[in-house]
Design an enzyme around this catalytic site. Structure first.
Site, PDB file in Angstrom:
ATOM      1  N   ARG A 192       0.879  -1.321  -0.096  1.00  0.00           N
ATOM      2  CA  ARG A 192       0.010  -0.120   0.013  1.00  0.00           C
ATOM      3  C   ARG A 192       0.850   1.293  -0.091  1.00  0.00           C
ATOM      4  O   ARG A 192       0.653   2.282  -0.401  1.00  0.00           O
ATOM      5  CB  ARG A 192      -1.108   0.127   1.235  1.00  0.00           C
ATOM      6  CG  ARG A 192      -2.071   1.027   0.866  1.00  0.00           C
ATOM      7  CD  ARG A 192      -3.121   0.753   2.155  1.00  0.00           C
ATOM      8  NE  ARG A 192      -4.364   1.805   1.933  1.00  0.00           N
ATOM      9  CZ  ARG A 192      -4.356   2.584   2.916  1.00  0.00           C
ATOM     10  NH1 ARG A 192      -3.683   3.156   3.635  1.00  0.00           N
ATOM     11  NH2 ARG A 192      -5.598   3.525   2.573  1.00  0.00           N
TER      12      ARG A 192
ATOM     13  N   ILE B 209      -7.359   7.683  -1.524  1.00  0.00           N
ATOM     14  CA  ILE B 209      -7.058   6.146  -1.588  1.00  0.00           C
ATOM     15  C   ILE B 209      -8.165   5.541  -0.367  1.00  0.00           C
ATOM     16  O   ILE B 209      -7.981   6.278   0.767  1.00  0.00           O
ATOM     17  CB  ILE B 209      -5.607   5.755  -1.414  1.00  0.00           C
ATOM     18  CG1 ILE B 209      -5.665   4.062  -1.254  1.00  0.00           C
ATOM     19  CG2 ILE B 209      -5.091   6.044  -0.312  1.00  0.00           C
ATOM     20  CD1 ILE B 209      -3.996   3.424  -1.313  1.00  0.00           C
ATOM     21  N   SER B 210      -9.037   4.741  -0.537  1.00  0.00           N
ATOM     22  CA  SER B 210      -9.988   4.208   0.511  1.00  0.00           C
ATOM     23  C   SER B 210      -8.903   3.581   1.643  1.00  0.00           C
ATOM     24  O   SER B 210      -8.283   3.218   1.585  1.00  0.00           O
ATOM     25  CB  SER B 210     -10.803   3.355   0.041  1.00  0.00           C
ATOM     26  OG  SER B 210     -11.486   3.798  -1.303  1.00  0.00           O
ATOM     27  N   GLN B 211     -10.062   3.623   2.705  1.00  0.00           N
ATOM     28  CA  GLN B 211      -9.503   2.855   4.066  1.00  0.00           C
ATOM     29  C   GLN B 211      -9.264   1.199   3.762  1.00  0.00           C
ATOM     30  O   GLN B 211     -10.207   0.846   2.887  1.00  0.00           O
ATOM     31  CB  GLN B 211     -10.715   3.215   4.935  1.00  0.00           C
ATOM     32  CG  GLN B 211     -10.655   2.661   6.293  1.00  0.00           C
ATOM     33  CD  GLN B 211     -11.895   2.579   7.154  1.00  0.00           C
ATOM     34  OE1 GLN B 211     -12.972   3.139   6.773  1.00  0.00           O
ATOM     35  NE2 GLN B 211     -11.983   2.217   8.402  1.00  0.00           N
ATOM     36  N   PRO B 212      -8.394   0.693   4.251  1.00  0.00           N
ATOM     37  CA  PRO B 212      -8.270  -0.758   3.979  1.00  0.00           C
ATOM     38  C   PRO B 212      -9.246  -1.606   4.372  1.00  0.00           C
ATOM     39  O   PRO B 212      -9.593  -2.567   3.522  1.00  0.00           O
ATOM     40  CB  PRO B 212      -6.926  -1.129   4.802  1.00  0.00           C
ATOM     41  CG  PRO B 212      -6.082   0.404   4.977  1.00  0.00           C
ATOM     42  CD  PRO B 212      -7.036   1.291   4.836  1.00  0.00           C
TER      43      PRO B 212
END
Ligand code: SAH
Length: 223
Positions: free
Chosen positions: A42, A68-71
């Site tokens: 990431r 970038i989205s939350q994992p």
């Protein structure tokens, strides 16, 4: 070997899945999805000055007003697609390319569409550099899907749509799912899973409240 940071990220995903088990309908995600989350670096998808935030379980700015989205959300949406190794998947909202990379670890082929040209170019270059050969990035308005490669075994939209784009429904195979946040920016958005049955009828599952950047472009704005 997983680094301490990555291990913490995977633990945080597991904890948030447990905390939201009643909404998402399961206590843990598919181990294949978690293995893909463990594999994709990431930190390589973040702006260099924010790379130290790579393993925090939160969204991170990637420029052009996008994130970038939350994992946890990346893992959850990947899980909700119920992927199989031979699948062909369409993503709308390439952003950094991170979600596409996670999907590419899980399926045969990923097509991904990004409306912001510099983001599309940067993601394509990054994914090529990381050695992904099964992802194709296109710059354009994803509201229209990517008809040339349809139908898909699954479609994922990583920006909030005010309504479900009809072209995406049309580009789903029977038995396939569309995973999409629905709602307007700054309003309550809901993650939905729309399954197209073998006879073409649609079954919608409302999963949980989410916060995504909006799907932009003239078609998303039109009613
Ligand atoms: N999946 C991305 C995060 C997406 S953020 C990742 O893993 O990094 C949402 C992205 O959707 C943004 O990059 C935004 O520019 C893009 N987007 C918004 N509207 C779009 C549209 N109509 N078509 C394609 N992409 C769109």
């Amino acid at each position: 070997m997983t680094s301490d940071g990555l291990k913490a990220m995977l633990d945080d995903i597991d904890i948030e899945v447990e905390l939201t088990r009643h909404w998402i309908g399961k206590p843990a995600l598919n181990p294949r999805v978690m293995a893909a989350m463990a594999k994709v670096p990431r930190q390589r998808f973040l702006p260099p000055d924010l790379a130290h935030l790579a393993f925090r379980n939160g969204p991170v700015p990637i420029g052009h007003g996008q994130t970038i989205s939350q994992p946890y959300i990346v893992a959850l949406m990947s899980d909700l697609l119920e992927l199989e190794a031979g699948d062909t998947i369409l993503e709308i909202g390439t952003g950094s390319g991170y979600q596409a990379a996670v999907l590419a670890e899980l399926v045969r082929q990923v097509y991904t569409v990004e409306i912001v040209a510099p983001l599309a170019e940067a993601a394509a270059a990054r994914l090529a550099e990381l050695g992904y050969r099964n992802i194709e990035v296109r710059q354009g308005d994803g509201y229209q899907g990517w008809p040339e490669h349809a139908p898909y075994d699954g479609i994922i939209v990583t920006a909030a749509a005010p309504h479900i784009p009809q072209p995406l429904i049309e580009q789903l195979k029977p038995g396939a799912r569309l995973v999409i946040p629905v709602g307007r920016a700054g309003w309550n958005q809901e993650l939905q899973v729309i399954e197209k049955a073998a006879d073409g009828t649609l079954h919608t599952r409302h999963v949980l409240a989410v916060a995504f950047v909006p799907l932009t472009g003239p078609l998303a704005d039109a009613q």
